[in-house]
Design an enzyme around this catalytic site. Structure first.
Site, PDB file in Angstrom:
ATOM      1  N   GLY A 139      -8.661  -1.610   3.513  1.00 10.29           N
ATOM      2  CA  GLY A 139      -8.421  -3.029   3.733  1.00 10.29           C
ATOM      3  C   GLY A 139      -7.673  -3.341   5.018  1.00 10.29           C
ATOM      4  O   GLY A 139      -7.472  -4.520   5.337  1.00 10.29           O
ATOM      5  N   GLU A 165      -7.609   4.553   2.453  1.00 13.34           N
ATOM      6  CA  GLU A 165      -9.076   4.605   2.483  1.00 13.34           C
ATOM      7  C   GLU A 165      -9.688   3.503   3.352  1.00 13.34           C
ATOM      8  O   GLU A 165     -10.472   2.682   2.879  1.00 13.34           O
ATOM      9  CB  GLU A 165      -9.567   4.469   1.032  1.00 13.34           C
ATOM     10  CG  GLU A 165     -10.979   4.906   0.789  1.00 13.34           C
ATOM     11  CD  GLU A 165     -11.274   4.854  -0.709  1.00 13.34           C
ATOM     12  OE1 GLU A 165     -10.990   5.850  -1.380  1.00 13.34           O
ATOM     13  OE2 GLU A 165     -11.745   3.820  -1.194  1.00 13.34           O
ATOM     14  N   PRO A 166      -9.313   3.464   4.613  1.00 11.22           N
ATOM     15  CA  PRO A 166      -9.808   2.393   5.465  1.00 11.22           C
ATOM     16  C   PRO A 166     -11.237   2.628   5.939  1.00 11.22           C
ATOM     17  O   PRO A 166     -11.648   3.784   6.139  1.00 11.22           O
ATOM     18  CB  PRO A 166      -8.858   2.453   6.670  1.00 11.22           C
ATOM     19  CG  PRO A 166      -8.444   3.875   6.743  1.00 11.22           C
ATOM     20  CD  PRO A 166      -8.428   4.395   5.333  1.00 11.22           C
ATOM     21  N   GLY A 167     -11.971   1.564   6.103  1.00 10.25           N
ATOM     22  CA  GLY A 167     -13.294   1.626   6.714  1.00 10.25           C
ATOM     23  C   GLY A 167     -13.275   0.883   8.041  1.00 10.25           C
ATOM     24  O   GLY A 167     -13.414   1.458   9.116  1.00 10.25           O
ATOM     25  N   ARG A 168     -13.035  -0.423   7.936  1.00  6.29           N
ATOM     26  CA  ARG A 168     -13.051  -1.288   9.116  1.00  6.29           C
ATOM     27  C   ARG A 168     -12.102  -0.790  10.223  1.00  6.29           C
ATOM     28  O   ARG A 168     -12.470  -0.782  11.386  1.00  6.29           O
ATOM     29  CB  ARG A 168     -12.623  -2.709   8.694  1.00  6.29           C
ATOM     30  CG  ARG A 168     -12.700  -3.749   9.796  1.00  6.29           C
ATOM     31  CD  ARG A 168     -12.043  -5.062   9.345  1.00  6.29           C
ATOM     32  NE  ARG A 168     -12.328  -5.370   7.973  1.00  6.29           N
ATOM     33  CZ  ARG A 168     -13.401  -6.042   7.560  1.00  6.29           C
ATOM     34  NH1 ARG A 168     -14.266  -6.518   8.423  1.00  6.29           N
ATOM     35  NH2 ARG A 168     -13.587  -6.264   6.274  1.00  6.29           N
ATOM     36  N   ARG A 224     -22.515 -10.272   9.135  1.00  7.33           N
ATOM     37  CA  ARG A 224     -21.179 -10.760   8.769  1.00  7.33           C
ATOM     38  C   ARG A 224     -20.990 -12.267   8.991  1.00  7.33           C
ATOM     39  O   ARG A 224     -20.484 -12.958   8.095  1.00  7.33           O
ATOM     40  CB  ARG A 224     -20.088  -9.967   9.494  1.00  7.33           C
ATOM     41  CG  ARG A 224     -20.145  -8.460   9.237  1.00  7.33           C
ATOM     42  CD  ARG A 224     -18.922  -7.713   9.746  1.00  7.33           C
ATOM     43  NE  ARG A 224     -17.758  -8.056   8.960  1.00  7.33           N
ATOM     44  CZ  ARG A 224     -16.788  -8.842   9.377  1.00  7.33           C
ATOM     45  NH1 ARG A 224     -16.808  -9.326  10.599  1.00  7.33           N
ATOM     46  NH2 ARG A 224     -15.793  -9.127   8.576  1.00  7.33           N
ATOM     47  N   TYR A 282     -20.313 -14.083   5.549  1.00  6.93           N
ATOM     48  CA  TYR A 282     -18.912 -14.433   5.240  1.00  6.93           C
ATOM     49  C   TYR A 282     -18.331 -15.478   6.187  1.00  6.93           C
ATOM     50  O   TYR A 282     -17.101 -15.661   6.193  1.00  6.93           O
ATOM     51  CB  TYR A 282     -17.998 -13.203   5.374  1.00  6.93           C
ATOM     52  CG  TYR A 282     -18.510 -11.900   4.821  1.00  6.93           C
ATOM     53  CD1 TYR A 282     -18.627 -11.707   3.443  1.00  6.93           C
ATOM     54  CD2 TYR A 282     -18.839 -10.859   5.671  1.00  6.93           C
ATOM     55  CE1 TYR A 282     -19.062 -10.481   2.952  1.00  6.93           C
ATOM     56  CE2 TYR A 282     -19.270  -9.634   5.177  1.00  6.93           C
ATOM     57  CZ  TYR A 282     -19.391  -9.454   3.820  1.00  6.93           C
ATOM     58  OH  TYR A 282     -19.818  -8.240   3.331  1.00  6.93           O
ATOM     59  N   CYS A 337     -36.208 -16.202  10.760  1.00  4.43           N
ATOM     60  CA  CYS A 337     -36.722 -17.485  10.287  1.00  4.43           C
ATOM     61  C   CYS A 337     -35.883 -18.084   9.165  1.00  4.43           C
ATOM     62  O   CYS A 337     -36.368 -18.263   8.041  1.00  4.43           O
ATOM     63  CB  CYS A 337     -38.157 -17.321   9.822  1.00  4.43           C
ATOM     64  SG  CYS A 337     -39.272 -17.280  11.216  1.00  4.43           S
ATOM     65  N   GLU A 338     -34.631 -18.336   9.443  1.00  2.88           N
ATOM     66  CA  GLU A 338     -33.780 -19.039   8.479  1.00  2.88           C
ATOM     67  C   GLU A 338     -32.768 -19.849   9.261  1.00  2.88           C
ATOM     68  O   GLU A 338     -32.226 -19.361  10.274  1.00  2.88           O
ATOM     69  CB  GLU A 338     -33.021 -18.041   7.587  1.00  2.88           C
ATOM     70  CG  GLU A 338     -33.931 -17.257   6.688  1.00  2.88           C
ATOM     71  CD  GLU A 338     -33.288 -16.856   5.364  1.00  2.88           C
ATOM     72  OE1 GLU A 338     -32.296 -17.507   4.946  1.00  2.88           O
ATOM     73  OE2 GLU A 338     -33.783 -15.909   4.758  1.00  2.88           O
TER      74      GLU A 338
HETATM   75  N1  LLP Z   1     -12.623   1.679  -0.486  1.00  6.04           N
HETATM   76  C1  LLP Z   1     -13.436   1.004  -1.304  1.00  6.04           C
HETATM   77  C2  LLP Z   1     -13.568   1.421  -2.690  1.00  6.04           C
HETATM   78  C3  LLP Z   1     -14.139  -0.107  -0.817  1.00  6.04           C
HETATM   79  O1  LLP Z   1     -14.941  -0.783  -1.630  1.00  6.04           O
HETATM   80  C4  LLP Z   1     -13.983  -0.488   0.529  1.00  6.04           C
HETATM   81  C5  LLP Z   1     -14.708  -1.634   1.061  1.00  6.04           C
HETATM   82  C6  LLP Z   1     -13.137   0.273   1.358  1.00  6.04           C
HETATM   83  C7  LLP Z   1     -12.458   1.346   0.803  1.00  6.04           C
HETATM   84  C8  LLP Z   1     -12.913  -0.030   2.808  1.00  6.04           C
HETATM   85  O2  LLP Z   1     -12.467  -1.310   3.040  1.00  6.04           O
HETATM   86  P1  LLP Z   1     -12.009  -1.726   4.515  1.00  6.04           P
HETATM   87  O3  LLP Z   1     -10.882  -0.828   4.926  1.00  6.04           O
HETATM   88  O4  LLP Z   1     -13.166  -1.550   5.419  1.00  6.04           O
HETATM   89  O5  LLP Z   1     -11.602  -3.130   4.394  1.00  6.04           O
HETATM   90  N2  LLP Z   1     -18.739  -6.017   4.339  1.00  6.04           N
HETATM   91  C9  LLP Z   1     -17.429  -6.632   4.372  1.00  6.04           C
HETATM   92  C10 LLP Z   1     -16.370  -5.703   3.871  1.00  6.04           C
HETATM   93  C11 LLP Z   1     -16.674  -5.204   2.486  1.00  6.04           C
HETATM   94  C12 LLP Z   1     -15.802  -4.062   2.087  1.00  6.04           C
HETATM   95  C13 LLP Z   1     -16.262  -3.460   0.797  1.00  6.04           C
HETATM   96  N3  LLP Z   1     -15.469  -2.380   0.362  1.00  6.04           N
HETATM   97  C14 LLP Z   1     -17.142  -7.115   5.766  1.00  6.04           C
HETATM   98  O6  LLP Z   1     -17.998  -6.965   6.638  1.00  6.04           O
HETATM   99  O7  LLP Z   1     -16.083  -7.679   6.007  1.00  6.04           O
END
Ligand code: LLP
Length: 422
Positions: A235, A278-281, A317, A321, A350-351
């Site tokens: 997050g 557990e970061p993704g972004r 995105r 969102y 086309c939207e």
């Molecule tokens: N762990 C779990 C179990 C998750 O479901 C997620 C994201 C993450 C970690 C990583 O979250 P982050 O650090 O990236 O915030 N598509 C959306 C974000 C959806 C995230 C879903 N789960 C966007 O583009 O903002």
């Protein structure tokens, strides 16, 4: 230098290349990633805590290109997987089963079995799936995802804890969890959570982490003793408003507080296992820019529409969102100065919801301009689709020596027809 490129200029984003040259060579839409920035983000995260058990579990849903995953692995990150496909990408990047956590949600028995056969630790997030996993793998290990009751996020669609979401086991069901563990002779090897996406202030995350630790304290001593992993989820937010100098998440503050929290807790409880974030972004967003071209400009009513090849099939995105991404403008050589005015930047789908930015004040865009969409490295390519039978874009990595490497070719028409049967 271009009409608007000070952000990528300042970090030498394109290395030895110019964005126009990359757009020319590889075509648009094109995802461009910068290896140095990716490494920098990995290091910041690793640096959050010097606790020996502290680790960073990169959530590859943000970007699962194995070329990027290999960099993350070199930087000492481990990864999660949510699906057999993500697991496959993790494996292609060289991650071993010990370096992958399978964080499942509503999986089939076959999917759970696939992950367990490979030796992965699997997290389940309902009693129902815990029961299923136990019947598939009696005597094995399992991780359980809890829902701490605190949610957070930039949009209702990305809040993943609290009562209004599908995720996790609520802590009031702890006794049922313990009963199922016993019934299947399972070892609880880990607990995890994820409250939602994109926080810019550390308090909510740290509060939720504290809630998870309190839950761990409620475990019977023998169960706590077998715990190997406590994963607080992701997050971590990034500043999308690059040209407004949006304040960054204070990683030093977050790190200091997180470190104190986990070190104290480990000292107090004797816990010897790992603590993961557990970061993704945070890992992938800022190392990516999406390049596109302006093909048409027109006025419909009062609005100036700038038509690009960046439809929501490429970056969903904003449409999904209402997310904000900043833009840069790389004009053809010799273009003259331009006044700023509100423009609505749209794609070629086309939207009518195919909008990247509505009434955004930017220097006037013209046909032939190359547009850079900043912070597109996370949830960009991975959320792309073939809608309107458009081909998914290529991806290029600007390596540490400044040279560009194609890490995924653009799809071709045969790719679109590959799975068809007569
Ligand atoms: N762990 C779990 C179990 C998750 O479901 C997620 C994201 C993450 C970690 C990583 O979250 P982050 O650090 O990236 O915030 N598509 C959306 C974000 C959806 C995230 C879903 N789960 C966007 O583009 O903002």
């Amino acid at each position: 230098s271009h009409i608007r490129s000070s952000y990528t200029d300042a970090c030498s984003f394109y290395g030895r290349h110019t964005p126009r040259e990359l757009a020319e060579t590889y075509g648009t839409p094109l995802y461009v990633y910068n290896e140095n920035i990716l490494r920098q983000r990995c290091r910041e995260l690793k640096g959050l805590s010097a606790h020996p058990g502290f680790g960073v579990n990169y959530s590859v849903k943000a970007n699962a290109n194995p070329a990027l995953l290999k960099v993350a692995r070199q930087e000492g990150l481990v990864v999660d997987a949510m699906s057999p496909g993500e697991l496959h990408m993790d494996e292609l990047a060289g991650f071993t089963p010990k370096e992958i956590l399978y964080i499942s949600n509503n999986n089939s028995a076959a999917e759970l079995q696939n992950a367990m056969v490979k030796g992965l630790l699997v997290s389940v997030d309902s009693l129902s799936q815990l029961d299923l996993l136990g019947s598939l793998n009696p005597g094995g290990k399992v991780m359980v995802r809890f829902n701490p009751g605190i949610g957070a996020g930039h949009h209702a669609k990305v809040i993943t804890a609290g009562k209004a979401t599908k995720f996790g086991v609520t802590p009031d069901k702890l006794d049922d969890v313990l009963a199922l563990l016993k019934r299947h002779n399972l070892t609880l090897a880990g607990i995890n959570q994820h409250i939602g996406s994109l926080f810019m202030e550390p308090d909510g995350y740290l509060n939720a982490a504290t809630v998870l630790l309190h839950l761990a304290e409620r475990l019977p001593a023998a169960t706590l003793a077998t715990l190997e992993v406590i994963d607080f989820g992701g997050g971590f937010g990034i500043p999308y408003h690059k040209y407004d100098n949006e304040t960054r998440l204070d990683m030093a503050d977050l790190g200091a507080r997180l470190h104190a929290l986990i070190s104290d807790w480990a000292a107090q409880t004797g816990y010897q296992g790992r603590f993961l974030v557990e970061p993704g972004r945070y890992v992938a967003a800022e190392c990516g820019v999406l390049l596109g071209r302006v093909h048409a400009v027109k006025n419909n009513g009062d609005r100036r529409y700038v038509g690009t090849d960046l439809g929501f099939n490429v970056l969903v995105r904003p449409a999904m969102y209402d997310s904000f991404h900043d833009f840069e403008i790389y004009e053809a050589p010799g273009a003259c100065a331009r006044d700023a005015l509100p423009q609505t930047i749209v794609g070629n789908i086309c939207e009518s919801g195919d909008i990247l930015a509505k009434d955004r004040t930017l220097p006037a865009l013209h046909e032939g301009d190359v547009l850079g969409v900043l912070d597109a490295g996370a949830y960009g390519f991975t959320m792309g689709s073939n809608y309107n039978m458009r081909r998914r874009p290529a991806e290029v990595l600007i390596q540490s020596d400044g040279t560009a490497r194609l890490i995924r070719r653009r799809e071709n028409l045969e790719d679109l027809a590959r799975c068809l049967l007569d």
